[in-house]
Design a protein around this motif. Structure first.
Motif, PDB file in Angstrom:
ATOM      1  N   GLU A  40       0.812  -1.203   0.000  1.00  0.00           N
ATOM      2  CA  GLU A  40       0.000   0.000   0.000  1.00  0.00           C
ATOM      3  C   GLU A  40       0.856   1.267   0.000  1.00  0.00           C
ATOM      4  O   GLU A  40       1.927   1.313   0.579  1.00  0.00           O
ATOM      5  N   LEU A  41       0.331   2.287  -0.652  1.00  0.00           N
ATOM      6  CA  LEU A  41       0.953   3.604  -0.632  1.00  0.00           C
ATOM      7  C   LEU A  41       0.195   4.553   0.286  1.00  0.00           C
ATOM      8  O   LEU A  41       0.352   5.772   0.201  1.00  0.00           O
ATOM      9  N   GLY A  42      -0.653   4.010   1.162  1.00  0.00           N
ATOM     10  CA  GLY A  42      -1.426   4.857   2.056  1.00  0.00           C
ATOM     11  C   GLY A  42      -2.452   5.657   1.286  1.00  0.00           C
ATOM     12  O   GLY A  42      -3.197   5.121   0.466  1.00  0.00           O
ATOM     13  N   ASP A  43      -2.481   6.980   1.506  1.00  0.00           N
ATOM     14  CA  ASP A  43      -3.453   7.844   0.842  1.00  0.00           C
ATOM     15  C   ASP A  43      -2.977   8.359  -0.512  1.00  0.00           C
ATOM     16  O   ASP A  43      -3.632   9.211  -1.115  1.00  0.00           O
ATOM     17  N   LEU A  44      -1.852   7.861  -0.990  1.00  0.00           N
ATOM     18  CA  LEU A  44      -1.254   8.425  -2.198  1.00  0.00           C
ATOM     19  C   LEU A  44      -1.793   7.774  -3.466  1.00  0.00           C
ATOM     20  O   LEU A  44      -2.048   6.567  -3.511  1.00  0.00           O
ATOM     21  N   ASP A  45      -1.912   8.569  -4.498  1.00  0.00           N
ATOM     22  CA  ASP A  45      -2.282   8.093  -5.821  1.00  0.00           C
ATOM     23  C   ASP A  45      -1.003   7.980  -6.645  1.00  0.00           C
ATOM     24  O   ASP A  45      -0.331   8.995  -6.887  1.00  0.00           O
ATOM     25  N   PRO A  46      -0.632   6.782  -7.088  1.00  0.00           N
ATOM     26  CA  PRO A  46       0.613   6.636  -7.856  1.00  0.00           C
ATOM     27  C   PRO A  46       0.690   7.553  -9.069  1.00  0.00           C
ATOM     28  O   PRO A  46       1.786   7.962  -9.474  1.00  0.00           O
ATOM     29  N   ALA A  47      -0.467   7.885  -9.641  1.00  0.00           N
ATOM     30  CA  ALA A  47      -0.472   8.727 -10.835  1.00  0.00           C
ATOM     31  C   ALA A  47       0.008  10.141 -10.551  1.00  0.00           C
ATOM     32  O   ALA A  47       0.409  10.859 -11.467  1.00  0.00           O
ATOM     33  N   THR A  48      -0.038  10.552  -9.301  1.00  0.00           N
ATOM     34  CA  THR A  48       0.368  11.917  -8.953  1.00  0.00           C
ATOM     35  C   THR A  48       1.827  12.010  -8.523  1.00  0.00           C
ATOM     36  O   THR A  48       2.325  13.103  -8.256  1.00  0.00           O
ATOM     37  N   LEU A  49       2.510  10.870  -8.477  1.00  0.00           N
ATOM     38  CA  LEU A  49       3.886  10.860  -7.979  1.00  0.00           C
ATOM     39  C   LEU A  49       4.871  11.274  -9.064  1.00  0.00           C
ATOM     40  O   LEU A  49       4.653  11.054 -10.257  1.00  0.00           O
ATOM     41  N   ALA A  50       5.991  11.841  -8.616  1.00  0.00           N
ATOM     42  CA  ALA A  50       7.028  12.282  -9.547  1.00  0.00           C
ATOM     43  C   ALA A  50       7.876  11.103 -10.000  1.00  0.00           C
ATOM     44  O   ALA A  50       8.240  10.248  -9.197  1.00  0.00           O
ATOM     45  N   GLU A  51       8.174  11.061 -11.274  1.00  0.00           N
ATOM     46  CA  GLU A  51       9.091  10.061 -11.820  1.00  0.00           C
ATOM     47  C   GLU A  51      10.450  10.743 -11.970  1.00  0.00           C
ATOM     48  O   GLU A  51      10.584  11.729 -12.693  1.00  0.00           O
ATOM     49  N   PRO A  52      11.489  10.254 -11.283  1.00  0.00           N
ATOM     50  CA  PRO A  52      12.767  10.962 -11.329  1.00  0.00           C
ATOM     51  C   PRO A  52      13.393  10.946 -12.714  1.00  0.00           C
ATOM     52  O   PRO A  52      13.298   9.957 -13.446  1.00  0.00           O
ATOM     53  N   GLU A  53      14.028  12.051 -13.044  1.00  0.00           N
ATOM     54  CA  GLU A  53      14.748  12.178 -14.309  1.00  0.00           C
ATOM     55  C   GLU A  53      16.242  12.027 -14.034  1.00  0.00           C
ATOM     56  O   GLU A  53      16.777  12.643 -13.109  1.00  0.00           O
ATOM     57  N   LEU A  54      16.919  11.221 -14.810  1.00  0.00           N
ATOM     58  CA  LEU A  54      18.364  11.052 -14.672  1.00  0.00           C
ATOM     59  C   LEU A  54      19.062  12.115 -15.506  1.00  0.00           C
ATOM     60  O   LEU A  54      18.884  12.190 -16.725  1.00  0.00           O
ATOM     61  N   ILE A  55      19.850  12.957 -14.833  1.00  0.00           N
ATOM     62  CA  ILE A  55      20.604  13.999 -15.547  1.00  0.00           C
ATOM     63  C   ILE A  55      22.089  13.839 -15.218  1.00  0.00           C
ATOM     64  O   ILE A  55      22.478  13.072 -14.326  1.00  0.00           O
ATOM     65  N   ARG A  56      22.933  14.547 -15.924  1.00  0.00           N
ATOM     66  CA  ARG A  56      24.362  14.594 -15.625  1.00  0.00           C
ATOM     67  C   ARG A  56      24.850  16.031 -15.744  1.00  0.00           C
ATOM     68  O   ARG A  56      24.413  16.764 -16.625  1.00  0.00           O
ATOM     69  N   PHE A  57      25.778  16.399 -14.849  1.00  0.00           N
ATOM     70  CA  PHE A  57      26.362  17.735 -14.903  1.00  0.00           C
ATOM     71  C   PHE A  57      27.877  17.611 -14.801  1.00  0.00           C
ATOM     72  O   PHE A  57      28.411  16.626 -14.279  1.00  0.00           O
ATOM     73  N   LYS A  58      28.579  18.605 -15.319  1.00  0.00           N
ATOM     74  CA  LYS A  58      30.038  18.605 -15.309  1.00  0.00           C
ATOM     75  C   LYS A  58      30.554  19.239 -14.020  1.00  0.00           C
ATOM     76  O   LYS A  58      30.102  20.303 -13.618  1.00  0.00           O
ATOM     77  N   SER A  59      31.527  18.568 -13.399  1.00  0.00           N
ATOM     78  CA  SER A  59      32.117  19.103 -12.189  1.00  0.00           C
ATOM     79  C   SER A  59      33.327  19.971 -12.514  1.00  0.00           C
ATOM     80  O   SER A  59      33.659  20.208 -13.689  1.00  0.00           O
ATOM     81  N   PHE A  60      34.023  20.421 -11.472  1.00  0.00           N
ATOM     82  CA  PHE A  60      35.125  21.375 -11.617  1.00  0.00           C
ATOM     83  C   PHE A  60      36.250  20.874 -12.497  1.00  0.00           C
ATOM     84  O   PHE A  60      36.946  21.651 -13.148  1.00  0.00           O
TER      85      PHE A  60
END
Length: 654
Positions: free
Chosen positions: A381-401
C-alpha cells in the motif's frame, strides 16, 4: 547487496546555548526556543509542529513495503513488512494471500533466514538501533529462543545444506577482533568457536561436505580477502594470496566444493561474476563484456541455474541462464526499478524477485524457471497516495570542476505553474560507497508535493555503481573533491530556468550528513540552510570513537588519524574546523544509540554553531541508532524537517 560512544555533551548545555542565538543578516528568526520532550525525542530550538504539517506527513509516511526474506519448505514465503510501528515478519501462504504476522516485537526485525530442512528460521534484531544484533530461532508459531550472548554483535549467518551447522561472526564491544562461531540449530546447545581473527571477518558459505567454510576478511570497502577454514583443524588458508587487491562479495561453493562463485572487481573497473579455483586461485569471468556492476546473484542448489542482477545506471536488470552452458533461459520481464531480493526456492523451480521503484514501495514476485511465468505475491500500500500523482525521477548529468560527469536523479514537483522557479533540496546519500537509485523515496516525493521543491539526488564522486575508478576519486586527501561536485551542481542549478538558485537547501544523512555540513562550510552564501542527520562533524573524534569493530575499515577509507600527516588533512577537512563559515540555519538530528557516528558528532557541531550565534535546531532520539526505524520517530523527524525547510524557503521568497 542485501548485507555508541556514551560520552557526549549534555542537552542541558545545548539548551543553554540556544539563549545565545542570533540571526544572520540574511535570515529573520523567531526568539530562541528551549528544549521539550516528544515521545522518546528531545527537541532543542524546535518550534511546535502545526497540525497541517502532521496531516501532510501522514499521507506519505503510511506507505508499506514487502521485503522478501526466504522461502519455506512448502513453497510459501517469509516476508518483512510494517503494519504497526516497526518492521516485523509475516507469512504469505501463496500469491496474493494475506500477510499473517509472525513476530510482534517492539524492535524491528533486521533479517530472517530459514533453517534448511525445517520450518524454523533464524532472525536478527537489535535494541534501540544500537546494532548489537542478536540471533534468535523460532517457527511460524511459538516464542523465539536467543542463540547469542547479550552485549555482542552477531551477523553473517550461514547454514550447511542439511541445516545441521549454523556459522556466524561475533564482535564484542571495545575490540576489533571477530570470532566465527558455530552450532547445530536443530540440536541446540552452546556455540563453539570455529576461528578467531584480529580484523573484520564474516562466514560466507559452508562446503557441501561440511568440512570447510569460506569466509571474507574485509580490509576496506575497496579490498577483501578470501579464506577457507578447515573445520576439523581450525586452520585457515587464504585463497589466491598473490592476487591483486580486489572486492569479493557473496562467495559460494559450487557443486563438488573445489571452486567458488563470487562477485568481484578483480582485473576490472566494474564488478563481475567470477569462478575461482580454490587450489590455484585462478579466476574465470562468467559475465564478460558487462559495462555495469553485477549487484547480486543466486544459484539453484544443484548449481545448474544461475540468476543475477546488473545495476545499469541505477536500475536493475535480472538475467537467468544455465550456468554450465551459459545458455540464456526464459527471461523475466519485471517492472522497471531496483532489486531488493533474488533467491531460488529449495526445489529450484521458482525465483523470488523483490523490487522497489520510484512509484512503488516494494513488492515480491516469483518467476517460474521452466514455465516462464511471472507471478506477483504481494501488493503493498501507498497509504493515501495516488501513484499517478507521484514524480518520476529524471536522470541527468552535470560537469564538475575537473570535467567529471556526475549523475543525479531529479524529482520535479507536479502542478507547478509554467515559468515558476521552484526551491531546491540537494539530498546527498550516505556511504560514502553508496548510490542514490530510483527506489521508493517517499521523502523526495513528499518534499516535491508538499513544499513544491525540486529534489536533486546526486551521485557525487566516491559513489558506488559507476566503477572502482569513480569510487576512489574521493579517498583520503581527495575528500573535498566530492564537496566541489556540489559546488558544480549549484552552478548547474543557476542555469536552469525552472529552479530558484536563491532558495537551495542541502540535506543528507550519515556520510551525507558530513557532506551537508561540509557543503555549508564552503557554499553557505549560496544556500538558505542545511539539514543533517547523524553526520560526521570532526574526522578525528569520529575515527577515535566509532565502534572498534569497524574502526580499521573506516580508517582505510577516510585516512588514519594516528598518522600525523593524515591527521592534519583530516583536521583541515573536518566541518567543525570551518564552522565559522556557516552563516545559515542548520537542523541536526541524531540517534543516541548510534555505534557508527556517535552522538558526540552532533552534540559538538550544534554547540559550535550556537556559540557562533548561528541558529541550530537539534533533535535527539533516545531509542534510535544510525537511522530512524520506528515510525513515530520517523514521522516526527519529517515534521521537523518540513517546518524548518518551509520557513527557509518562505523567508527567502518574501
Amino acid at each position: 547487496m542485501f548485507k555508541h560512544f556514551a560520552t557526549s555533551l549534555t542537552l542541558v548545555a545545548l539548551a543553554a546555548g540556544a539563549s545565545a542565538q542570533t540571526t544572520s543578516p540574511e535570515q529573520t528568526s523567531p526568539a530562541p526556543i528551549g528544549k521539550r520532550q516528544v515521545g522518546t525525542a528531545t527537541l532543542s530550538g524546535v518550534p511546535e509542529i502545526p497540525a497541517d504539517v502532521r496531516e501532510a506527513v501522514q499521507r506519505y509516511q503510511n506507505s508499506r513495503a514487502a521485503q522478501f526474506e526466504d522461502w519455506l519448505p512448502d513453497g510459501s514465503m517469509l516476508i518483512a513488512t510494517r503494519f504497526g510501528a516497526t518492521q516485523q515478519l509475516h507469512h504469505v501462504a501463496k500469491p496474493g494471500a494475506a500477510r499473517t504476522q509472525v513476530t510482534f516485537g517492539a524492535e524491528p526485525i533486521a533479517s530472517a533466514t530459514m533453517i534448511p530442512g525445517t520450518d524454523r528460521f533464524v532472525m536478527m534484531r537489535d535494541t534501540g538501533g544500537d546494532e548489537w544484533f542478536q540471533l534468535y530461532t523460532r517457527g511460524l508459531t511459538g516464542t523465539a529462543q536467543q542463540l547469542t550472548e547479550p552485549g555482542t554483535r552477531n551477523q553473517s549467518a550461514v547454514f550447511s545444506k542439511d541445516g545441521t551447522l549454523l556459522a556466524w561472526a561475533r564482535a564484542t564491544k571495545g575490540s576489533a577482533a571477530y570470532t566465527i562461531l558455530g552450532l547445530d540449530p536443530k540440536a541446540g546447545g552452546a556455540p563453539r568457536t570455529l576461528y578467531q581473527a584480529d580484523g573484520a571477518v564474516g562466514p560466507a558459505d559452508i562446503a557441501p561436505d561440511k568440512s570447510r567454510l569460506v569466509f571474507v576478511r574485509s580490509l576496506s570497502n575497496r579490498e577483501d580477502q578470501l579464506f577457507e577454514l578447515d573445520l576439523a583443524t581450525g586452520k585457515a588458508q587464504r585463497i589466491a594470496p598473490k592476487a591483486a587487491a580486489a572486492v569479493y562479495q557473496e562467495p559460494r561453493y559450487l557443486p563438488g566444493g573445489k571452486s567458488l562463485i563470487a562477485i568481484s572487481d578483480a582485473g576490472s573497473d566494474t564488478r563481475q561474476l567470477v569462478e575461482i579455483d580454490i587450489a590455484t586461485g585462478a579466476q574465470r569471468v562468467l559475465t564478460p563484456g558487462l559495462k555495469w556492476d553485477v549487484e547480486s546473484f543466486d544459484l539453484t542448489d544443484d548449481g545448474r541455474v544461475l540468476a543475477y542482477a546488473v545495476n545499469e545506471d541505477g536500475f536493475s536488470r535480472v538475467v537467468v541462464q544455465d550456468r554450465v552452458t551459459r545458455r540464456a533461459l526464459p527471461q523475466p520481464t519485471v517492472p522497471k526499478g531496483v532489486l531488493t531480493a533474488l533467491k531460488f526456492s529449495p526445489d529450484g523451480q521458482q525465483l523470488a524477485i523483490g523490487l522497489t521503484s520510484a512509484t512503488s514501495a516494494g513488492d515480491v514476485w516469483s518467476w517460474d524457471v521452466t514455465g516462464g511465468a511471472l507471478t506477483r505475491w504481494t501488493s503493498s500500500e501507498l497509504g493515501d497516495l495516488d501513484p499517478a500523482t507521484l514524480a518520476e525521477p529524471e536522470l541527468i548529468r552535470f560537469k564538475s570542476f575537473d570535467g567529471l560527469s556526475v549523475p543525479a536523479f531529479v524529482y520535479r514537483p507536479k502542478g507547478v505553474a509554467p515559468g515558476t522557479r521552484t526551491p531546491v533540496i540537494i539530498d546527498i546519500h550516505g556511504g560514502p560507497e553508496s548510490q542514490t537509485r530510483p527506489i521508493w523515496n517517499y521523502g523526495a516525493q513528499y518534499f516535491a508535493d508538499v513544499l513544491k521543491a525540486t529534489v536533486i539526488l546526486p551521485n557525487v564522486r566516491g559513489s558506488d555503481g559507476y566503477g572502482k575508478r569513480y569510487l576512489n576519486l574521493d579517498n583520503a586527501e581527495k575528500r573535498e573533491d566530492s564537496v566541489k561536485d556540489i559546488g558544480a551542481l549549484l552552478d548547474w542549478i543557476g542555469q536552469q530556468p525552472t529552479l530558484d538558485a536563491k532558495r537551495v537547501a542541502v540535506y543528507g544523512q550519515s556520510y551525507g550528513g558530513y557532506m551537508s555540513l561540509a557543503v555549508m562550510t564552503h557554499y553557505s552564501d549560496r544556500l538558505v540552510g542545511g539539514v543533517e542527520r547523524y553526520g560526521i562533524s570532526n574526522w578525528i573524534t569520529f575515527l577515535e570513537r566509532t565502534e572498534a569493530y569497524r574502526r580499521d575499515n573506516r580508517r582505510a577509507e577516510y585516512g588514519d588519524e594516528r598518522d600525523h600527516k593524515m591527521r592534519a588533512v583530516l583536521q583541515r577537512v573536518s566541518p567543525i574546523a570551518g564552522v565559522d563559515r556557516i552563516s545559515k540555519p542548520m537542523l541536526v538530528m541524531q540517534g543516541a544509540n548510534d555505534p557508527r557516528v556517535p552522538q558526540l558528532e552532533s552534540d559538538q557541531i550544534v554547540e559550535k554553531l550556537r556559540a557562533n550565534g548561528n541558529e541550530a535546531w537539534y533533535v535527539l532520539f533516545a531509542d534510535e541508532g544510525h537511522g530512524f526505524l520506528k515510525k513515530p520517530n520517523n514521522d516526527l523527524r519529517r515534521e521537523v524537517e518540513t517546518v524548518f525547510l518551509r520557513r527557509l524557503f518562505d523567508q527567502q521568497s518574501r
